[in-house]
Design a protein around this motif. Structure first.
Motif, PDB file in Angstrom:
ATOM      1  N   TRP A 192       0.831  -1.204   0.000  1.00  0.00           N
ATOM      2  CA  TRP A 192       0.000   0.000   0.000  1.00  0.00           C
ATOM      3  C   TRP A 192       0.868   1.258   0.000  1.00  0.00           C
ATOM      4  CZ3 TRP A 192      -3.665  -2.577   4.043  1.00  0.00           C
ATOM      5  CH2 TRP A 192      -4.623  -3.340   3.364  1.00  0.00           C
ATOM      6  N   ALA A 193       2.030   1.192   0.664  1.00  0.00           N
ATOM      7  CA  ALA A 193       2.960   2.332   0.618  1.00  0.00           C
ATOM      8  C   ALA A 193       3.422   2.543  -0.823  1.00  0.00           C
ATOM      9  CB  ALA A 193       4.151   2.082   1.532  1.00  0.00           C
ATOM     10  N   LEU A 194       3.703   1.428  -1.515  1.00  0.00           N
ATOM     11  CA  LEU A 194       4.113   1.492  -2.928  1.00  0.00           C
ATOM     12  C   LEU A 194       2.991   2.100  -3.777  1.00  0.00           C
ATOM     13  CD1 LEU A 194       6.272   0.439  -5.110  1.00  0.00           C
ATOM     14  CD2 LEU A 194       4.755  -1.508  -5.356  1.00  0.00           C
ATOM     15  N   ALA A 195       1.748   1.646  -3.496  1.00  0.00           N
ATOM     16  CA  ALA A 195       0.596   2.149  -4.269  1.00  0.00           C
ATOM     17  C   ALA A 195       0.395   3.645  -4.055  1.00  0.00           C
ATOM     18  CB  ALA A 195      -0.662   1.385  -3.882  1.00  0.00           C
ATOM     19  N   LEU A 196       0.767   4.142  -2.865  1.00  0.00           N
ATOM     20  CA  LEU A 196       0.587   5.573  -2.587  1.00  0.00           C
ATOM     21  C   LEU A 196       1.515   6.435  -3.428  1.00  0.00           C
ATOM     22  CD1 LEU A 196       0.131   5.787   1.304  1.00  0.00           C
ATOM     23  CD2 LEU A 196      -1.544   6.435  -0.424  1.00  0.00           C
ATOM     24  N   PHE A 197       2.769   5.950  -3.614  1.00  0.00           N
ATOM     25  CA  PHE A 197       3.670   6.819  -4.398  1.00  0.00           C
ATOM     26  C   PHE A 197       3.784   6.429  -5.870  1.00  0.00           C
ATOM     27  CE2 PHE A 197       6.819   3.950  -2.316  1.00  0.00           C
ATOM     28  CZ  PHE A 197       7.547   3.519  -3.406  1.00  0.00           C
ATOM     29  N   MET A 198       3.291   5.227  -6.251  1.00  0.00           N
ATOM     30  CA  MET A 198       3.203   4.903  -7.692  1.00  0.00           C
ATOM     31  C   MET A 198       1.807   5.350  -8.136  1.00  0.00           C
ATOM     32  SD  MET A 198       6.114   3.724  -8.432  1.00  0.00           S
ATOM     33  CE  MET A 198       5.981   3.066 -10.079  1.00  0.00           C
ATOM     34  N   ARG A 199       1.535   6.600  -7.971  1.00  0.00           N
ATOM     35  CA  ARG A 199       0.197   7.174  -8.058  1.00  0.00           C
ATOM     36  C   ARG A 199      -0.725   6.615  -9.138  1.00  0.00           C
ATOM     37  NH1 ARG A 199      -1.190  11.633  -5.678  1.00  0.00           N
ATOM     38  NH2 ARG A 199      -2.446  12.290  -7.434  1.00  0.00           N
ATOM     39  N   SER A 200      -0.427   6.905 -10.382  1.00  0.00           N
ATOM     40  CA  SER A 200      -1.425   6.633 -11.416  1.00  0.00           C
ATOM     41  C   SER A 200      -1.332   5.228 -11.999  1.00  0.00           C
ATOM     42  CB  SER A 200      -1.287   7.652 -12.537  1.00  0.00           C
ATOM     43  OG  SER A 200      -0.035   7.484 -13.150  1.00  0.00           O
ATOM     44  N   ASP A 201      -0.247   4.494 -11.667  1.00  0.00           N
ATOM     45  CA  ASP A 201      -0.022   3.190 -12.286  1.00  0.00           C
ATOM     46  C   ASP A 201      -1.222   2.258 -12.171  1.00  0.00           C
ATOM     47  OD1 ASP A 201       2.324   3.447 -13.540  1.00  0.00           O
ATOM     48  OD2 ASP A 201       3.416   1.970 -12.333  1.00  0.00           O
ATOM     49  N   TYR A 202      -1.669   2.045 -10.912  1.00  0.00           N
ATOM     50  CA  TYR A 202      -2.758   1.091 -10.702  1.00  0.00           C
ATOM     51  C   TYR A 202      -4.080   1.636 -11.231  1.00  0.00           C
ATOM     52  CZ  TYR A 202       0.516  -1.564  -7.830  1.00  0.00           C
ATOM     53  OH  TYR A 202       1.591  -2.293  -7.405  1.00  0.00           O
ATOM     54  N   ASP A 203      -4.255   2.974 -11.155  1.00  0.00           N
ATOM     55  CA  ASP A 203      -5.449   3.606 -11.739  1.00  0.00           C
ATOM     56  C   ASP A 203      -5.522   3.295 -13.224  1.00  0.00           C
ATOM     57  OD1 ASP A 203      -6.702   5.158  -9.677  1.00  0.00           O
ATOM     58  OD2 ASP A 203      -4.927   6.413  -9.665  1.00  0.00           O
ATOM     59  N   ASP A 204      -4.409   3.590 -13.909  1.00  0.00           N
ATOM     60  CA  ASP A 204      -4.367   3.419 -15.363  1.00  0.00           C
ATOM     61  C   ASP A 204      -4.635   1.976 -15.772  1.00  0.00           C
ATOM     62  OD1 ASP A 204      -3.714   6.053 -15.397  1.00  0.00           O
ATOM     63  OD2 ASP A 204      -1.560   5.745 -15.733  1.00  0.00           O
TER      64      ASP A 204
END
Lengths: 54, 312
Positions: free
Chosen positions: B190-202
């Motif tokens: 989740w820490a990774l998801a917070l700073f890899m902002r748009s990756d998972y969104d996209d």
């Protein structure tokens, strides 16, 4: 006229073949070593088992 | 007929390194280390070569899972910047090749682990590969924000397999190691998801940041870190713990709790202002956290023959 393997493609293919070859060789050595260890263990267990049956 | 006419030339022919990259070597290093600790912590002597083979085949099984995961996720890997350079999205390896390699190595690793150690360990490895590929990659990852929580179990199995490979049986201790990784995985990702902002969104992956928002993710990180700290410190008084483990765990959990607290306190504009400094630091700390905890378990196990490990 002979063709010379100057393309990068040949270098990559050679690298791949060498890698696979070395991995297979390592696997053979490993299976051989494992067989020796397993057989030595079996030798150690077998006399004890036969003694117990005496 | 010339040589040229019978040779299919592919400019993007893969090298050995590209196939190796399919096995996710960095994840494999974590698998190797935790499985080794599981094997060494077991109260049974193992022949060095058998121990080596056990770790090697567990690692190959983990690598096979990675290859199968990359085959299945090639479409979203193409979208995310973090994964775009992987062998399949970059076009260096064909999807079919990754599938064949993954299936081949999965079969080989399971059979060889079973032959080298015992069939229970082999079955456990097969289940782990199945869990990571089918349950996590194919099912949970794209369908629920709890993907990381449940999927984290796949990464938590290696120390249990190591223990089973050594003993042929089950005990509480390997499940404590399992729980440690299981509880550590969500805050780490989740820490990774917070700073890899748009990756998972996209990519449309339903990470907690996407489905429940970034505030909820920060709360979740703090809650999981508190639960993890309780578990990690509690494990100090079990069969795998001891004074060394307790000291390491106390320091690391204080640092980890402090990191999670700071992440929880931050607002989005504040995080963006310093380019997610806290989140990135917490992510790096999480790697050290797991490494030192398992290092301490290993140290306790190695000192035990001299009567120094554990609580005596």
């Amino acid at each position: 006229m002979s063709l010379k393997a100057t393309h990068d493609l040949h270098r990559r293919r050679f690298g791949r073949n060498l890698g696979v070859g070395l991995a297979l060789a390592a696997f053979i050595v490993l299976v051989f070593g494992l067989t020796i260890v397993k057989m030595s263990n079996a030798d150690r267990v077998m006399p004890a088992a036969t003694e117990a049956a005496d | 007929m010339s040589d040229v006419s019978i040779t299919s030339i592919r400019e993007d022919d893969a090298g050995f390194g590209d196939y190796f990259a399919l096995l996710k070597p960095r994840v494999m290093s974590l698998v190797v280390f935790t499985a080794l600790v599981g094997l060494m912590a077991a109260p049974v002597p193992v022949h060095p070569l058998i121990g080596f083979c056990a770790i090697l085949f567990i690692a190959i099984g983990g690598g096979a899972s990675g290859a199968l995961n990359m085959w299945w996720d090639a479409d979203i890997d193409r979208i995310m910047t973090r994964t775009r350079k992987r062998p399949i999205p970059s076009g260096r390896v064909q999807p079919g090749e990754a599938l064949s390699l993954g299936l081949g190595l999965a079969g080989l690793s399971v059979v060889m682990l079973a032959l080298a150690t015992n069939w229970f360990a082999g079955a456990f490895l097969a289940f782990t590969i199945f869990f990571y590929v089918v349950i996590y990659s194919m099912w949970l990852k794209r369908s629920t924000p709890q993907n990381i929580v449940i999927g984290g179990a796949a990464g938590a199995f290696p120390p249990v397999i190591g223990w089973v490979a050594a003993t042929g049986g089950m005990a509480v201790e390997p499940w404590l190691m399992f729980a440690l990784i299981f509880m550590w995985t969500p805050p780490h990702f989740w820490a990774l998801a917070l700073f890899m902002r748009s990756d998972y969104d996209d990519a449309g992956v339903p990470m907690l940041t996407v489905t429940h928002g970034r505030r909820a993710t920060r709360v979740h990180i703090l809650v999981y870190t508190v639960l993890l700290a309780a578990l990690a410190l509690g494990a100090a008084f079990s069969g795998i713990g001891g004074p060394i483990y307790l000291c390491v765990s106390a320091v690391m959990n204080l640092l980890f709790l402090h990191g999670a607290w700071r992440i929880w306190q931050r607002s989005e504009p504040g995080a963006e202002a310093d380019n997610f400094h806290c989140e990135k630091r917490f992510f790096r700390l999480s790697l050290l956290y797991l490494f030192l905890h398992f290092g301490a378990i290993l140290a306790e196990a190695l000192l035990r023959p001299w009567g120094l490990g554990g609580w005596g």
